[in-house]
Write a protein that holds these residues in place. Structure first.
Motif, PDB file in Angstrom:
ATOM      1  N   ASP A 171      60.621  24.011  53.244  1.00  0.00           N
ATOM      2  CA  ASP A 171      59.812  24.984  52.512  1.00  0.00           C
ATOM      3  C   ASP A 171      60.673  26.111  51.961  1.00  0.00           C
ATOM      4  O   ASP A 171      60.692  26.368  50.769  1.00  0.00           O
ATOM      5  N   GLY A 172      61.420  26.738  52.923  1.00  0.00           N
ATOM      6  CA  GLY A 172      62.347  27.788  52.506  1.00  0.00           C
ATOM      7  C   GLY A 172      61.666  29.094  52.145  1.00  0.00           C
ATOM      8  O   GLY A 172      62.289  29.995  51.606  1.00  0.00           O
ATOM      9  N   THR A 173      60.380  29.230  52.461  1.00  0.00           N
ATOM     10  CA  THR A 173      59.705  30.501  52.184  1.00  0.00           C
ATOM     11  C   THR A 173      59.810  31.424  53.384  1.00  0.00           C
ATOM     12  O   THR A 173      60.243  31.013  54.472  1.00  0.00           O
ATOM     13  N   GLU A 174      59.383  32.653  53.215  1.00  0.00           N
ATOM     14  CA  GLU A 174      59.372  33.661  54.265  1.00  0.00           C
ATOM     15  C   GLU A 174      58.546  33.154  55.465  1.00  0.00           C
ATOM     16  O   GLU A 174      58.919  33.328  56.615  1.00  0.00           O
ATOM     17  N   MET A 175      57.418  32.510  55.141  1.00  0.00           N
ATOM     18  CA  MET A 175      56.495  32.031  56.177  1.00  0.00           C
ATOM     19  C   MET A 175      57.196  31.055  57.127  1.00  0.00           C
ATOM     20  O   MET A 175      57.106  31.165  58.338  1.00  0.00           O
ATOM     21  N   ASP A 202      63.991  22.690  57.491  1.00  0.00           N
ATOM     22  CA  ASP A 202      63.088  23.539  56.707  1.00  0.00           C
ATOM     23  C   ASP A 202      63.064  23.059  55.255  1.00  0.00           C
ATOM     24  O   ASP A 202      64.025  23.226  54.510  1.00  0.00           O
ATOM     25  N   GLY A 256      54.250  27.817  52.911  1.00  0.00           N
ATOM     26  CA  GLY A 256      53.934  29.195  52.529  1.00  0.00           C
ATOM     27  C   GLY A 256      52.803  29.223  51.505  1.00  0.00           C
ATOM     28  O   GLY A 256      51.868  30.002  51.626  1.00  0.00           O
ATOM     29  N   ARG A 257      52.877  28.286  50.574  1.00  0.00           N
ATOM     30  CA  ARG A 257      51.891  28.265  49.498  1.00  0.00           C
ATOM     31  C   ARG A 257      50.507  27.955  50.063  1.00  0.00           C
ATOM     32  O   ARG A 257      49.529  28.643  49.796  1.00  0.00           O
ATOM     33  N   ARG A 274      60.410  30.720  57.671  1.00  0.00           N
ATOM     34  CA  ARG A 274      61.470  31.389  58.438  1.00  0.00           C
ATOM     35  C   ARG A 274      60.901  32.167  59.620  1.00  0.00           C
ATOM     36  O   ARG A 274      61.451  32.177  60.697  1.00  0.00           O
TER      37      ARG A 274
END
Lengths: 319, 375
Positions: free
Chosen positions: B57-61, B55, B107-108, B63
């Motif tokens: 990105d590490g954003t909520e999306m 991962d 996520g962005r 995960r």
């Protein structure tokens, strides 16, 4: 008397090897036909051709008037065959083997037990009836094989060296059975390389390197071949043999038991006297010299000498 | 043709087999071993495919996407990678089938309404597993995308529906379990090989042991000898049909949905054809070894490769499809699968049964012709 087997110009080749070469003879119904010759002379190959197990390379074979090429199946129903080598089921008992072939040959179920009893009693098979055939010694195997080959009362039986490997008592029993079969009108075609067995036969044919070199009744064979036979007894067996073999008067001399059988030239009128003179000049003291009836073995040795090599045989026999 | 002769020959053959432990191995041990070996060995169903996640990105999306995979029974998360080099190591050592890479900015991008791309790194050296895994991955991603779409629509006060969905109703094998497909095929393979092996020695053995000479000198015909010899093996092979059906049910849970009696009846026709193949090899071969070898290769390879047991016939070149038609097992395979899975009856199966019967008669005739009553 009808003809059971008629063979004309039979040839059987295996590749380049000619196992049976231009053989012709006939077997008459009801006779004991002895087929003689050393190992490898083509006896078994001939028998197999007669039974339809091998196709002839050339020539014709008729059994009871049926051509073996076209009517093998009908012929098989009319014959009994005992091969040279043990050919029954090792894992079936003697009884099961006999029952098996009774079924193959269609022996009626009604009389089967009685017929089995007769044959087994004749060949004294009682003690081994329930034993697996594979565990039997040679003599018993041969008895069993003979029993299965005659159980269905075939008018013609082929026995390929039935007495090989059997003891003298069993051998005598076999020849009694063969005589009985002939008495009942069965034609018996039997091969052997034991020459004194040939005396039992009505007629004989002798094979040598695939050729038929002589045929006739035992008496005819004796009178035609090895005529002037003399039995010689002296104190010195081997010296005597050497002297006789070197003599011009003697065609062939062989040791026969503790005596020597010498075949003298057919032109001699008193061969015994000639042999005495030969031995006297060699200073061998003679116990006895007597003209004798040649045995079949004498006949065979005489013939074998004459046709010693295959090329001589190819030059033509008198049979 | 005489029944008495055939029965006598059958009896002799039966006695021989009773005393020969090798036949017991062929009749009982071989089918069970092969059934277990192939039944467990061939399985197209993949569950709990091991995978790793990288991962970036590490954003909520990211995960929640990973969660989607974790909750599926098709996947099993082995490792969350933090070091790039672990990606190669895990794929190299085949600890995982694929690595799911969540790119930076996922996520962005989604938030901004742009297309977002997720990367899957697959170990392609095992094409079957990679293909199946890829299918599952795409399915999982599609699921997730749809879910997002619906949420997005609802958020904006629209009715949250998906435009198209497929509602599959799968006939005959609702769970699409490959055992249901493999086991009936395996039964056919077993019977084809076993029957040929059983009869492959019965004539050449007599040649080797010498009993052939007296047998062929007798008036028993080639057909009588063959049918007589086949009879005991037909009984044994039929017992194996039952053994396979029972083992398939007990060990693999595969049940016959159709008429078992019909299956047994048609299998007798197939056995006749298949036993004749063994007899043919036995009549042609000069030694038992050669006969066994021929019978095994001559039935095992064609049945595995060309009967449709593993490889679908429809995707084969026309020439191979044509060859497959002259293998009795091909037709019997269709029969067995149809009765097992589709509960088909004679109304549908009769042409196949007819073909099998023609095979049986033809092969027996060829074998009888090849069996010369000579030495």
């Amino acid at each position: 008397m009808g003809v059971a087997v008629q063979v004309d110009g039979l040839v059987r080749k295996f590749g380049d090897f000619i196992a049976v070469n231009e053989v012709s003879f006939e077997v008459r119904e009801g006779e004991i036909f002895g087929f003689l010759g050393p190992n490898g002379s083509g006896k078994s190959t001939t028998i197999r051709c007669l039974c339809g197990l091998l196709l002839p390379s050339a020539g014709t074979v008729a059994v009871h008037g049926l051509d073996v090429r076209r009517h093998a199946e009908e012929i098989r129903a009319q014959i009994g065959y005992m091969p040279q080598f043990f050919s029954l089921y090792s894992d079936l008992s003697a009884r099961q083997n006999i029952e098996f072939y009774a079924a193959m040959y269609g022996v009626p179920r009604a009389g089967l037990q009685q017929r089995m009893g007769e044959v087994c009693e004749r060949l004294e098979l009682g003690p081994i009836m329930e034993r697996p055939a594979g565990n039997l010694s040679t003599g018993w195997r041969q008895r069993l094989a003979l029993a299965t080959s005659i159980l269905h009362r075939p008018p013609l039986v082929f026995l390929d060296e039935p007495t090989s490997g059997v003891d003298p008592i069993t051998r005598r029993m076999f020849w009694e059975v063969i005589d009985d079969l002939a008495q009942d009108g069965t034609t018996v075609f039997v091969t052997t390389h034991v020459m004194d067995e040939a005396e039992h036969c009505t007629r004989l044919a002798m094979m040598h390197y695939g050729r038929l070199i002589a045929q006739g009744s035992p008496d005819e064979m004796r009178s035609r071949h090895a005529k002037n036979m003399v039995e010689v007894r002296t104190g010195k067996l081997w010296d005597t043999l050497a002297v006789l073999q070197a003599s011009d008067a003697v065609v062939e001399a062989v040791v026969f038991g503790d005596a020597i059988h010498a075949e003298c030239h057919a032109a001699l009128t008193n061969p015994a006297q000639t042999v005495r003179e030969v031995l006297r000049s060699a200073r061998i003291s003679v116990e006895s010299v007597a003209a004798i009836q040649p045995t079949m073995e004498d006949v065979f040795v005489s013939l074998a000498r004459r046709y010693g090599h295959p090329e001589h045989v190819a030059a033509g026999g008198d049979g | 043709m005489r029944l008495r002769r055939m029965l006598a020959i059958a009896r002799a053959e039966w006695i021989h087999n009773r005393r020969d432990p090798r036949s017991l191995v062929v009749i009982v041990v071989l089918p069970v071993v092969l059934l277990l070996l192939f039944g467990y060995g061939i399985n197209y169903d993949l569950q709990h495919i091991p995978f790793a996640v990288y991962d970036l990105d590490g954003t909520e999306m990211g995960r929640s996407l990973i969660q989607q995979f974790q909750h599926s029974r098709y996947f099993s998360l082995r490792e969350v990678i933090t070091d790039r080099r672990r990606v190669d190591v895990l794929l190299d050592t085949e600890e995982v089938v694929f690595v799911l890479v969540v790119p930076p900015g996922l996520g962005r991008d989604l938030g901004a309404g742009r297309d977002a791309k997720v990367q899957a790194l697959l170990n392609g050296s095992d094409t079957v597993r990679a293909n199946v895994a890829l299918g599952y991955i795409e399915g999982a991603i599609l699921d997730y995308s749809t879910k997002l779409g619906i949420e997005f629509a609802r958020h904006h006060g629209l009715s949250g529906t998906t435009p198209f969905t497929v509602h599959p109703i799968i006939f005959y094998n609702p769970g699409l379990e490959s055992d249901n497909f493999i086991i009936p095929g395996l039964i056919v393979l077993l019977l084809a090989v076993l029957t040929a092996l059983l009869t492959s020695t019965c004539i050449v053995r007599e040649r080797e042991l010498g009993s052939f000479e007296t047998l062929v000198a007798s008036p028993a015909t080639a057909l009588e000898i063959m049918l007589g010899k086949m009879l005991p093996y037909a009984v044994m092979a039929f017992a194996d049909v039952l053994l396979c059906i029972i083992a398939g049910r007990l060990i693999f849970g595969v049940r016959v949905t159709g008429n078992i009696s019909l299956l047994l009846a048609i299998s007798i026709v197939f056995l006749a054809a298949s036993l004749s193949i063994g007899i043919l090899f036995s009549a042609l071969a000069r030694t038992q070894r050669v006969a066994i070898f021929l019978a095994f290769l001559g039935t095992f390879l064609p049945t595995v490769l060309l009967s449709g047991f593993v490889f679908p016939l429809r995707s084969m070149p026309a020439a191979l499809q044509l060859i497959s038609k002259v293998i009795p097992a091909t037709h019997f395979l269709v029969v067995v699968r149809s009765i097992y899975l589709k509960a088909s009856g004679m109304a549908v199966l009769w042409p196949l049964v007819l073909i099998l019967a023609v095979f049986a008669v033809t092969l027996l005739a060829i074998a009888a012709k090849a069996f010369k009553k000579r030495i």
